[in-house]
Write an enzyme that holds these catalytic residues in place. Structure first.
Site, PDB file in Angstrom:
ATOM      1  CE1 TYR A 164      -5.622  -7.243   3.807  1.00 51.88           C
ATOM      2  CE2 TYR A 164      -4.377  -7.830   1.525  1.00 51.88           C
ATOM      3  CZ  TYR A 164      -4.594  -7.130   3.038  1.00 51.88           C
ATOM      4  OH  TYR A 164      -3.382  -6.398   3.356  1.00 51.88           O
ATOM      5  CG  LEU A 186      -1.569   5.596  -4.409  1.00 58.61           C
ATOM      6  CD1 LEU A 186      -2.476   5.045  -5.698  1.00 58.61           C
ATOM      7  CD2 LEU A 186      -0.804   6.662  -5.062  1.00 58.61           C
TER       8      LEU A 186
HETATM    9  N1  LIG Z   1      -0.110  -4.943   6.002  1.00 61.00           N
HETATM   10  C1  LIG Z   1      -1.600  -4.344   6.011  1.00 61.00           C
HETATM   11  O1  LIG Z   1      -1.817  -4.352   7.178  1.00 61.00           O
HETATM   12  C2  LIG Z   1      -2.127  -3.749   5.265  1.00 61.00           C
HETATM   13  C3  LIG Z   1      -3.242  -2.733   5.217  1.00 61.00           C
HETATM   14  C4  LIG Z   1      -3.708  -2.232   4.362  1.00 61.00           C
HETATM   15  C5  LIG Z   1      -3.481  -2.481   2.921  1.00 61.00           C
HETATM   16  N2  LIG Z   1      -2.327  -3.388   2.462  1.00 61.00           N
HETATM   17  C6  LIG Z   1      -1.966  -3.640   1.450  1.00 61.00           C
HETATM   18  O2  LIG Z   1      -1.619  -2.373   0.675  1.00 61.00           O
HETATM   19  C7  LIG Z   1      -2.324  -2.335  -0.710  1.00 61.00           C
HETATM   20  C8  LIG Z   1      -2.670  -1.017  -1.118  1.00 61.00           C
HETATM   21  O3  LIG Z   1      -3.335  -0.357   0.161  1.00 61.00           O
HETATM   22  P1  LIG Z   1      -4.870   0.379  -0.039  1.00 61.00           P
HETATM   23  O4  LIG Z   1      -5.605  -0.275  -1.152  1.00 61.00           O
HETATM   24  O5  LIG Z   1      -5.469   0.295   1.396  1.00 61.00           O
HETATM   25  O6  LIG Z   1      -4.469   1.667  -0.363  1.00 61.00           O
HETATM   26  P2  LIG Z   1      -3.763   2.491  -1.561  1.00 61.00           P
HETATM   27  O7  LIG Z   1      -3.249   1.788  -2.646  1.00 61.00           O
HETATM   28  O8  LIG Z   1      -3.353   3.746  -1.057  1.00 61.00           O
HETATM   29  O9  LIG Z   1      -5.151   3.193  -2.249  1.00 61.00           O
HETATM   30  C9  LIG Z   1      -6.008   2.398  -2.917  1.00 61.00           C
HETATM   31  C10 LIG Z   1      -7.418   3.352  -3.461  1.00 61.00           C
HETATM   32  O10 LIG Z   1      -6.720   4.223  -4.496  1.00 61.00           O
HETATM   33  C11 LIG Z   1      -7.621   4.176  -5.584  1.00 61.00           C
HETATM   34  N3  LIG Z   1      -6.812   4.434  -6.572  1.00 61.00           N
HETATM   35  C12 LIG Z   1      -5.465   3.718  -6.756  1.00 61.00           C
HETATM   36  N4  LIG Z   1      -4.685   3.956  -7.730  1.00 61.00           N
HETATM   37  C13 LIG Z   1      -5.341   5.031  -8.553  1.00 61.00           C
HETATM   38  C14 LIG Z   1      -5.236   6.274  -9.333  1.00 61.00           C
HETATM   39  N5  LIG Z   1      -4.237   5.900 -10.136  1.00 61.00           N
HETATM   40  N6  LIG Z   1      -6.307   7.251  -9.611  1.00 61.00           N
HETATM   41  C15 LIG Z   1      -7.537   7.213  -8.658  1.00 61.00           C
HETATM   42  N7  LIG Z   1      -7.566   6.284  -7.799  1.00 61.00           N
HETATM   43  C16 LIG Z   1      -6.731   5.288  -7.594  1.00 61.00           C
HETATM   44  C17 LIG Z   1      -8.304   2.796  -5.492  1.00 61.00           C
HETATM   45  O11 LIG Z   1      -9.475   2.744  -6.037  1.00 61.00           O
HETATM   46  P3  LIG Z   1      -9.768   1.923  -7.585  1.00 61.00           P
HETATM   47  O12 LIG Z   1      -9.649   0.620  -7.268  1.00 61.00           O
HETATM   48  O13 LIG Z   1     -11.136   2.383  -7.944  1.00 61.00           O
HETATM   49  O14 LIG Z   1      -8.749   2.510  -8.768  1.00 61.00           O
HETATM   50  C18 LIG Z   1      -8.397   2.306  -4.031  1.00 61.00           C
HETATM   51  O15 LIG Z   1      -9.431   2.991  -3.604  1.00 61.00           O
HETATM   52  C19 LIG Z   1      -3.394  -3.193  -0.269  1.00 61.00           C
HETATM   53  O16 LIG Z   1      -4.100  -3.885  -1.605  1.00 61.00           O
HETATM   54  C20 LIG Z   1      -3.023  -4.446   0.482  1.00 61.00           C
HETATM   55  O17 LIG Z   1      -2.264  -5.594  -0.209  1.00 61.00           O
HETATM   56  C21 LIG Z   1      -1.840  -3.971   3.815  1.00 61.00           C
END
Ligand SMILES: NC(=O)c1ccc[n+]([C@@H]2O[C@H](COP(=O)([O-])OP(=O)(O)OC[C@H]3O[C@@H](n4cnc5c(N)ncnc54)[C@H](OP(=O)(O)O)[C@@H]3O)[C@@H](O)[C@H]2O)c1
Length: 308
Positions: free
Chosen positions: A56, A199
């Site tokens: 990241y 999400l």
């Molecule tokens: N191991 C792996 O290969 C891998 C891959 C992907 C991700 N990850 C981990 O998983 C974590 C989460 O995954 P992700 O960030 O891809 O997806 P996510 O948590 O499913 O979704 C994040 C997105 O949703 C928005 N969001 C979050 N809460 C919200 C709410 N209450 N209302 C409206 N929008 C909302 C955020 O925007 P805003 O910031 O604008 O709120 C962001 O754009 C990452 O940070 C990382 O640590 C791991």
């Protein structure tokens, strides 16, 4: 905030964690300050588990997370990951991993990484060798608990035979049900599941936009949930879930996170948000218990996840 044990080695975290991937996306002081506020808000809301990776921003996210958590280091568990190249190909060569872990410790500003993951399986390096090296980090006090991400049941079994694995991290949400195939191995070995992208990258929040609404280069451009032909059908699922959330007086994000918590007691979702209000909203999902009727309705709305 409720606490969930993960694995059999003593790791326990808040039922909802925090994903810090997006803290890597900006490159100015205001962006970093906003990320730090969001991370600290998560802690105020009871979150004790924070997730990052070398990948990241090539250390950017680790540095920001380390700075945000420095005053509360002993209250939280920090997870990071090694094993990707900048071209998104795997690299778990042992000499390389040694350097990555030392760099992660330095960037996070900690003496010990609470959870160290191999980020992606590397077919060029036997899993037994990788976990053998990870076990050396545990013996040296550099790492407390071991995890694997984006891997197979077969690798989980091979790894666990070398050193206990506490957590597996996989994509899991109402939209993405593939990791359910790993429940059997996780239960057999007593391993926890960290649900990433809980999400559906913002699809399951009520704030989803069509692709044109996101910047060029956004990951969603390659995501089939947003692809023409799928987007409308997936929006219809999200709309039906929103109706259920409204009936329960909660947000769609909270419904989606509570659904994950209801699936298994060993699951901890790590939603990512840089918006402090959303962080508070997401964290509050830990207090929401869905009824069997709610769960049956969700199953009826999205029995196989999203259209892909
Ligand atoms: N191991 C792996 O290969 C891998 C891959 C992907 C991700 N990850 C981990 O998983 C974590 C989460 O995954 P992700 O960030 O891809 O997806 P996510 O948590 O499913 O979704 C994040 C997105 O949703 C928005 N969001 C979050 N809460 C919200 C709410 N209450 N209302 C409206 N929008 C909302 C955020 O925007 P805003 O910031 O604008 O709120 C962001 O754009 C990452 O940070 C990382 O640590 C791991």
């Amino acid at each position: 905030m409720k606490i969930r044990p993960l694995g059999q080695q003593g790791l326990a975290t808040s039922a909802i964690g925090y994903g810090a991937m997006d803290t890597a996306l900006g490159n100015d002081a205001d962006y970093d300050a906003a990320s730090i506020s969001a991370i600290r808000r998560a802690h105020e809301a009871g979150v004790t588990h924070f997730d990052t990776a070398e990948l990241y921003g090539w250390g950017k996210s680790e540095r920001v997370l380390g700075e945000a958590l420095a005053p509360i280091r002993d209250d939280v568990t920090i997870a990071t990951k090694f094993g990707f190249t900048p071209a998104f190909t795997p690299n778990s060569r042992l000499d390389h991993v040694r350097d990555v872990v030392d760099n992660s410790l330095r960037r996070l500003g900690v003496d010990t990484i609470d959870v160290l993951y191999q980020h992606i399986h590397d077919p060029a390096v036997p899993i037994e060798d990788i976990v053998g090296l990870m076990a050396e980090f545990v013996d040296a006090g550099k790492v407390k608990y071991l995890g694997l991400s984006n891997t197979s049941a077969e690798n989980i079994r091979k790894a666990h035979a070398v050193h206990p694995i506490s957590v597996v991290q996989a994509s899991y949400s109402i939209f993405d049900r593939q990791s359910e195939r790993q429940f059997a191995v996780l239960e057999d070995l007593g391993i926890g599941l960290i649900a990433y992208r809980p999400l559906a990258r913002g699809f399951l929040t009520g704030a989803v936009k069509p692709l044109e609404g996101y910047p060029a280069g956004d990951f969603r451009r390659n995501n089939p949930w947003w692809a023409p032909g799928n987007f409308k059908a997936n929006l219809a699922i999200a709309d039906e879930l929103q109706v259920l959330a409204d009936k329960r007086g909660v947000t769609l994000s909270q419904l989606s996170l509570a659904w994950l918590l209801a699936r298994k007691p060993y699951i901890v979702p790590i939603p990512g948000s840089r918006n402090p209000e959303r962080v508070t909203e997401n964290s509050a999902a830990a207090e929401l218990t869905l009824t069997p009727g709610d769960l049956a309705q969700i199953e009826g709305i999205a029995p196989r996840g999203a259209h892909v």
